[in-house]
Design a protein around this motif. Structure first.
Motif, mmCIF file in Angstrom:
data_model
loop_
_atom_site.group_PDB
_atom_site.id
_atom_site.type_symbol
_atom_site.label_atom_id
_atom_site.label_comp_id
_atom_site.label_asym_id
_atom_site.label_seq_id
_atom_site.Cartn_x
_atom_site.Cartn_y
_atom_site.Cartn_z
ATOM 1 N N VAL A 520 30.523 20.675 20.203
ATOM 2 C CA VAL A 520 30.682 21.925 20.882
ATOM 3 C C VAL A 520 32.018 21.661 21.739
ATOM 4 O O VAL A 520 32.089 20.700 22.216
ATOM 5 C CB VAL A 520 29.524 22.455 21.656
ATOM 6 C CG1 VAL A 520 28.937 21.405 22.591
ATOM 7 C CG2 VAL A 520 29.751 23.671 22.267
ATOM 8 N N THR A 521 32.977 22.627 21.956
ATOM 9 C CA THR A 521 34.212 22.353 22.611
ATOM 10 C C THR A 521 34.199 23.652 23.630
ATOM 11 O O THR A 521 34.130 24.780 23.289
ATOM 12 C CB THR A 521 35.349 22.344 22.010
ATOM 13 O OG1 THR A 521 35.046 21.100 20.848
ATOM 14 C CG2 THR A 521 36.602 21.947 22.662
ATOM 15 N N GLN A 522 34.731 23.301 25.188
ATOM 16 C CA GLN A 522 34.963 24.440 25.877
ATOM 17 C C GLN A 522 36.314 24.175 26.672
ATOM 18 O O GLN A 522 36.499 23.037 27.116
ATOM 19 C CB GLN A 522 33.869 24.526 26.798
ATOM 20 C CG GLN A 522 34.171 25.589 27.910
ATOM 21 C CD GLN A 522 34.381 26.938 27.418
ATOM 22 O OE1 GLN A 522 33.257 27.302 27.161
ATOM 23 N NE2 GLN A 522 35.611 27.599 27.532
ATOM 24 N N THR A 523 37.345 25.213 26.624
ATOM 25 C CA THR A 523 38.635 24.742 27.430
ATOM 26 C C THR A 523 38.686 25.457 28.626
ATOM 27 O O THR A 523 38.404 26.832 28.519
ATOM 28 C CB THR A 523 39.765 25.105 26.584
ATOM 29 O OG1 THR A 523 39.913 24.403 25.251
ATOM 30 C CG2 THR A 523 41.247 25.002 27.212
ATOM 31 N N ILE A 524 39.023 24.982 29.627
ATOM 32 C CA ILE A 524 39.264 25.491 31.150
ATOM 33 C C ILE A 524 40.472 25.430 31.692
ATOM 34 O O ILE A 524 41.124 24.197 31.833
ATOM 35 C CB ILE A 524 38.222 24.961 32.167
ATOM 36 C CG1 ILE A 524 36.658 24.709 31.543
ATOM 37 C CG2 ILE A 524 38.103 25.820 33.491
ATOM 38 C CD1 ILE A 524 36.413 26.066 31.258
ATOM 39 N N LEU A 525 41.325 26.483 31.914
ATOM 40 C CA LEU A 525 42.691 26.422 32.417
ATOM 41 C C LEU A 525 42.719 26.330 33.907
ATOM 42 O O LEU A 525 41.821 26.751 34.540
ATOM 43 C CB LEU A 525 43.264 27.796 31.713
ATOM 44 C CG LEU A 525 43.720 27.866 30.237
ATOM 45 C CD1 LEU A 525 44.031 29.381 30.159
ATOM 46 C CD2 LEU A 525 44.257 26.981 29.676
ATOM 47 N N PRO A 526 43.956 25.651 34.532
ATOM 48 C CA PRO A 526 44.039 25.567 36.034
ATOM 49 C C PRO A 526 44.116 26.629 36.792
ATOM 50 O O PRO A 526 44.721 27.578 36.307
ATOM 51 C CB PRO A 526 45.078 24.579 36.091
ATOM 52 C CG PRO A 526 46.005 24.477 34.940
ATOM 53 C CD PRO A 526 45.087 25.065 33.778
ATOM 54 N N SER A 527 43.888 26.992 38.038
ATOM 55 C CA SER A 527 43.867 28.075 39.102
ATOM 56 C C SER A 527 45.068 27.971 40.071
ATOM 57 O O SER A 527 45.793 26.845 40.211
ATOM 58 C CB SER A 527 42.896 28.215 39.669
ATOM 59 O OG SER A 527 43.057 29.266 40.905
ATOM 60 N N THR A 528 45.760 29.376 40.414
ATOM 61 C CA THR A 528 46.881 29.153 41.335
ATOM 62 C C THR A 528 46.490 29.758 42.648
ATOM 63 O O THR A 528 47.189 30.012 43.310
ATOM 64 C CB THR A 528 47.944 29.953 40.720
ATOM 65 O OG1 THR A 528 47.442 31.268 40.600
ATOM 66 C CG2 THR A 528 48.517 29.389 39.424
ATOM 67 N N GLU A 529 45.131 29.870 42.840
ATOM 68 C CA GLU A 529 44.522 30.189 44.276
ATOM 69 C C GLU A 529 44.855 29.386 45.298
ATOM 70 O O GLU A 529 44.160 28.182 45.120
ATOM 71 C CB GLU A 529 43.261 30.930 43.999
ATOM 72 C CG GLU A 529 42.459 31.221 45.298
ATOM 73 C CD GLU A 529 43.362 32.433 45.870
ATOM 74 O OE1 GLU A 529 43.721 32.446 46.898
ATOM 75 O OE2 GLU A 529 43.227 33.690 45.332
ATOM 76 N N ALA A 530 45.258 29.717 46.456
ATOM 77 C CA ALA A 530 45.636 28.659 47.551
ATOM 78 C C ALA A 530 45.192 28.997 48.840
ATOM 79 O O ALA A 530 45.520 28.680 49.945
ATOM 80 C CB ALA A 530 47.204 28.359 47.651
ATOM 81 N N ARG A 531 44.584 30.149 48.954
ATOM 82 C CA ARG A 531 43.969 30.745 50.326
ATOM 83 C C ARG A 531 42.433 30.110 50.451
ATOM 84 O O ARG A 531 41.849 29.410 49.489
ATOM 85 C CB ARG A 531 43.545 32.088 50.091
ATOM 86 C CG ARG A 531 44.879 32.821 50.027
ATOM 87 C CD ARG A 531 44.648 34.360 49.902
ATOM 88 N NE ARG A 531 44.089 34.802 48.721
ATOM 89 C CZ ARG A 531 43.374 35.978 48.452
ATOM 90 N NH1 ARG A 531 43.235 36.843 49.495
ATOM 91 N NH2 ARG A 531 42.530 36.147 47.545
ATOM 92 N N LEU A 532 42.203 30.138 51.611
ATOM 93 C CA LEU A 532 40.826 29.586 51.959
ATOM 94 C C LEU A 532 39.649 30.721 52.115
ATOM 95 O O LEU A 532 40.151 31.886 52.193
ATOM 96 C CB LEU A 532 40.848 29.210 53.778
ATOM 97 C CG LEU A 532 41.623 28.112 53.985
ATOM 98 C CD1 LEU A 532 41.507 27.747 55.631
ATOM 99 C CD2 LEU A 532 41.012 26.846 53.268
ATOM 100 N N GLY A 533 38.553 30.164 51.765
ATOM 101 C CA GLY A 533 37.564 31.177 51.287
ATOM 102 C C GLY A 533 36.632 31.282 52.849
ATOM 103 O O GLY A 533 36.119 32.258 53.010
ATOM 104 N N GLY A 534 36.856 30.403 53.753
ATOM 105 C CA GLY A 534 36.046 30.442 55.097
ATOM 106 C C GLY A 534 36.825 29.195 55.861
ATOM 107 O O GLY A 534 37.340 28.208 55.545
ATOM 108 N N LEU A 535 36.660 29.475 57.344
ATOM 109 C CA LEU A 535 37.494 28.581 58.267
ATOM 110 C C LEU A 535 36.574 29.131 59.639
ATOM 111 O O LEU A 535 36.351 30.295 59.961
ATOM 112 C CB LEU A 535 38.812 29.092 58.377
ATOM 113 C CG LEU A 535 39.468 28.178 59.619
ATOM 114 C CD1 LEU A 535 39.567 26.910 59.147
ATOM 115 C CD2 LEU A 535 40.954 28.789 59.872
ATOM 116 N N SER A 536 35.982 27.825 60.387
ATOM 117 C CA SER A 536 35.342 28.007 61.648
ATOM 118 C C SER A 536 35.366 26.631 62.124
ATOM 119 O O SER A 536 35.745 25.777 61.616
ATOM 120 C CB SER A 536 33.887 28.211 61.336
ATOM 121 O OG SER A 536 33.339 27.501 60.567
#
Length: 965
Positions: A520-536
């Motif tokens: 069984v084979t699965q391909t995952i492409l890279p992301s361009t998201e550079a924002r933070l999801g949380g900061l404290s």
């Protein structure tokens, strides 16, 4: 001798007659029949004419059954039953018979080696011992009894006890304790005296256990209470086997002699027998101490009886056997692939199963092999069944039947299935591509079918995933057992996989099949998201509240926060971020804060390594208002209270020797400082002087903020000195003994007689201590002159400490020597002139007096008024004339002895007075000097006066020595 022998034989006859008639009489008993508990029977032996061993069911009162029969010469006597072992023992003359209780089969015989008749049994079944008594006579009227033991394990017989050989002795009531430790039996001697004896079962330590018990015949032991019941003429009595004490009241008392006694083991009821004049016994059961119930009448001429449990009727049954399905086999199996099935055959009846046989029948009988069970079956045995080798695929079934004597056949079925097992091939599976950061549930779930292609049911079916990326996938399981055509399962990629290519192998397994695998084979492409999801930051809120699209924030924290923990998370799990402080340094843990503003930048990089974002946080830390102290101490001083930041008052007490100290203080906040230090209200600095009494020390701490202050107070009490020591003691004459030491309080000095005073100078160790000498205040270090008398002059040096409490006293004993001057200052002779003239160092003198001088006086004066004078051995006073000294014509020696004050130095002065002879001239006659006798009053008075003068002078010398003169 013949008369004596006849008397002995007559006595024997009388005793035998008494024993016979002791069985006769009529008992006052309720005339009704009652029965023992379920499954108990009366076993007894009969004499003439039956000579039999009998059994009677006491439950239903059925007719007695004959168990064994003997002839007149072998009359059965003793009987015992082992219900647990299932055996009956009885004696006939000198032989013991053993037979099965259920089948009445005789299994053993044991002969008494002596050939004597056996009378009674005592069975210890748990220890496999049968104790018995026999009796014999020597033909001369002497009768003996013995106790022997039969070992039921090996058939050996040993003698344990033989009655004395010097008399006519009967032994009755043989019984054994419940644990088999002791035997009990009753002995009656020639004179009719009876006692119960106890003997250990090894035949040692025979002792009279219960004495003077009357006329006993039989006895029985209750193992549940460890008590002995025995017949005593018309009574049944009870005794404790542990103590030998006999119960004062009879257990039962009637009107006639009791000839037999037995106990029902099921409920402990005591049964007894009495006989009529034909010796036919009837049996009764005890109801109370004065009442009994008739159990059975006219049993016969009973020799011995016992009540025991009856064995159940024999049954012949076998526990049912469930049908057996042997484990499925795969076509082409090997011999070692199959195993025989063991089958337990359990005998559920009372009888032994004999001639047990297993047979097999049915269409599939030729497919099986049987192993026959062991025969006979007492309790359980085993047999086995198994399939033959090389069976083709198919279903084989047969019936197995078990048969045995007197038993209904028992049958069960045995089944063996032989199968083929396989599944269809499965193609590799490629799943739909995903982009890194994909939402959960958006990935493809692929269904895969497992198709059964063999004849056998697939069991233990399982899908297993392996390979480097096995953890990237989730799979479900097909049905564990596939009975129909197929079963399916699913496979999909897990959530939150990072970019990349994932491959794994899935393998299908089941019993008896070759594993089937596919990829069984699965391909995952890279992301361009550079924002933070949380900061404290954990230490305070951000302004404004976090928003992934807002890049600048501020926060204020109190001074106590010297660091912050910055928490950030990226919107995309594979994006990364780095935190920098205002020095451009990377922050990997808690970020250190300085007082004032602190800038932090968060640099975010997307998974693709190209897209970036920068977030800025400005954190302001307030200055410290902390005035807490970390430590507070005074050098050389221990504070009474434990130093703590919230304790503001401290106290200490120091000895007088602590006159100065240094204050040491350390603040919790390094930026706080000491703003003021006062002692008793006045500004001060280290070192701090301490006065005697209370010293108030106040230290003020100023916080970093320049506003907050806190004052800490220490009250130091310096105690007054308790020093009562001298630091030195000097004298101008003599040497102190011992050498001065402040801790030594007693001293002495020796000076010569010529030393009339001594100057001493004491110096106190503490300047504020008060000094007294002989009670008078004295300045420390100032000399004081002490006048001396001859002898000891004591000086007291008292010191009172500054605290007014403590004091001490030093003593100085000054010893002034007595005078050694034994010289005279003057010496005169009243009535003559010394020649040469007196000189102190001239010790002999001559004086010539005329005959007319018949007595003289001596006037001697000592240089030392404390010297003692003696004239011709008599005490004389210095400077005063002595008593008249009578002179003889010619030389008269007068001795003046001077003893110095020290009592040791002596000087002697001598005066030789030469009185001239009387002349013959014609001078007028003179009156002769009156002769005074030695015992005249005049001489006594002169002597007394001289002694009084001597005592007076000695008394004066003593008064001078103590300082009165």
């Amino acid at each position: 001798m013949k008369i004596v022998e006849y008397k002995r034989r007559a006595t024997v006859i009388v005793l035998i007659v008494l024993l016979v008639f002791s069985f006769l009489g009529f008992l006052r008993i309720a005339n009704q029949e009652v029965y023992a508990n379920t499954n108990t029977s009366l076993y007894y032996t009969l004499g003439d004419p039956e000579y039999s061993v009998m059994q009677m069911n006491l439950q239903n009162g059925s007719a007695p059954e004959t168990l064994a029969k003997q002839g007149a010469f072998f009359e059965p006597r003793a009987i015992a039953v082992d219900s647990e072992g299932g055996y009956i023992y009885y004696s006939a003359r000198d032989r013991i018979y053993k037979m099965k209780q259920d089948t009445l089969q005789e299994v053993a015989q044991y002969d008494n080696p002596s050939g004597y008749v056996i009378n009674e049994f005592a069975l210890d079944a748990s220890n496999h011992k049968l104790y018995f008594s026999d009796a014999y006579g020597d033909g001369s009227g002497t009768f003996f009894s013995r106790v022997l033991v039969l070992d039921l394990t090996n058939g050996s017989i040993d003698l344990l006890y033989d009655t004395p050989t010097d008399g006519f002795v009967f032994l009755f009531g043989l019984s054994v304790s419940h644990n088999g430790d002791y035997l009990y039996f009753q002995i009656r001697d020639l004179y009719g005296d009876s006692s119960i004896y106890r003997m250990d079962t090894g035949g040692l330590n025979v002792e009279e256990w219960i004495s003077d018990i009357g006329n006993p015949i039989r006895a029985v032991v209750d193992p549940t209470t460890d008590e002995l019941y025995f017949s005593d003429e018309r009574m049944i009595r009870k005794a404790s086997l542990s103590t030998g004490a006999v119960q004062s009241e009879p257990y039962y008392s009637g009107e006639h002699h009791i000839s037999a006694i037995a106990r029902d083991p099921s409920d402990g009821t005591i049964y007894f027998g009495i006989s009529d004049n034909t010796f036919v016994i009837s049996m009764y059961r005890v109801i109370s101490s004065s009442e009994a119930e008739l159990v059975v009448a006219d049993i016969g001429r009973v020799n011995d009886m016992v009540i025991a449990e009856v064995p159940q009727p024999l049954t012949y049954t076998l526990e049912p056997i469930d049908d057996i399905k042997l484990p499925d086999l795969v076509e082409g199996y090997k011999p070692e692939d199959k195993w025989p099935r063991n089958i337990l055959l359990r005998n559920t009846g009372a009888g032994t199963l004999r001639n047990v046989y297993a047979s097999i029948d049915g269409p599939g009988k030729d497919a099986f092999i049987l192993q026959q069970p062991y025969s006979p079956i007492e309790t359980t045995t085993n047999m086995s069944v198994e399939a033959k080798n090389e069976l083709a695929a198919g279903n084989y079934r047969a019936t197995v039947t078990i048969t045995a004597d007197n038993m209904e056949p028992v049958s069960f079925q045995v089944t063996q299935e032989v199968h083929t097992y396989s599944i269809a091939p499965i193609n590799d599976q490629t799943l739909t591509e995903l982009v890194s950061g994909y939402a959960s549930g958006t990935q493809e779930t692929r269904s895969v079918e497992v198709v059964r292609t063999g004849t056998g049911i697939l069991r233990n079916v399982s899908a297993n995933i392996s390979g480097t990326n096995a953890e990237a996938f989730e799979i479900t399981q097909p049905a564990t057992t596939i009975v129909g055509e197929s079963s399916s399962f699913t496979v999909k990629a897990k959530d939150e996989l990072t970019s990349g290519l994932y491959t794994a192998t899935i393998t299908i397994t089941a019993d008896h099949i070759q594993p089937m695998s596919f990829q069984v084979t699965q391909t995952i492409l890279p992301s361009t998201e550079a924002r933070l999801g949380g900061l404290s930051i954990a230490e305070g809120p951000l302004t404004p509240s976090f928003d992934p699209d807002v890049m600048h924030y501020t926060s204020h924290v109190p001074h106590e926060r010297d660091s912050i923990t910055l928490a950030a998370s990226t919107l995309h799990t594979q994006a990364t971020y780095t935190v920098y402080n205002d020095k451009g340094e990377i922050v990997t843990g808690p970020a250190v804060l300085k007082v004032g503003k602190n800038l932090f930048e968060i640099h975010v990089t997307a998974e693709d390594g190209e897209a970036t974002e920068i977030y800025v946080i400005e954190v302001t830390r307030a200055p410290s208002s902390n005035t807490d102290i970390h430590s507070l101490s005074l050098q050389g001083i221990t504070l009474n209270e434990t130093v703590s930041a919230n304790v503001y008052q401290y106290t200490a007490t120091v000895p007088n020797g602590v006159a100065v100290t240094d204050l040491q203080v350390e603040t919790v906040d390094m930026k706080a400082s000491v703003s003021a230090l006062t002692v008793n209200g006045a500004f001060a600095d280290n070192p701090i002087p301490l006065t005697v009494g209370s010293n108030r020390i106040e230290v003020t701490i100023l916080a970093q903020d320049g506003v907050t202050e806190q004052t800490y107070t220490i009250i130091v009490t310096r105690v007054a000195s308790d020093n009562v020591l001298l630091s030195s003691l000097d004298v101008n004459e003599g040497m102190l003994s011992p050498t001065f030491d402040p801790s030594i309080y007693a001293y002495s000095i020796e000076v010569s007689h010529n030393t009339t005073s001594v100057s001493i100078t004491p110096v106190v160790d503490h300047k504020n201590a008060e000094l007294k000498i002989n009670g008078e205040p004295q300045a420390s270090g100032s000399p004081i002159r002490i006048p001396l008398k001859v002898g000891t002059t004591n000086v007291l040096i008292e010191i009172e400490a500054e605290d007014g409490i403590h004091s001490s006293t030093y003593t100085l004993a000054i010893q002034r020597a007595a005078s050694s001057n034994a010289a005279l200052e003057d010496l005169k002779l009243i009535g003559g002139t010394l020649s040469p003239a007196f000189a102190a160092d001239q010790f002999t003198y001559d004086v010539v007096v005329p005959y007319s001088v018949s007595q003289v006086s001596v006037l001697a004066t000592a240089y030392d008024p404390y010297a003692v004078l003696r004239m011709n051995g008599h005490i004389a006073l210095s400077g005063e004339p002595s008593a008249p000294i009578e002179l003889e014509v010619g030389s008269n020696m007068i001795t003046v002895e001077v003893t110095a004050q020290d009592g040791m130095t002596v000087q002697e002065y001598q005066i030789n007075v030469n009185r001239s002879k009387k002349s013959n001239n014609s001078n007028p006659p003179q009156r002769d000097k009156k002769e005074i006798p030695d015992d005249s009053p005049e001489l006594f008075i002169d002597e007394l006066r001289a002694q009084f003068q001597m005592v007076t002078e000695l008394f004066r010398s003593y008064l001078r020595s103590i300082g009165i003169f």
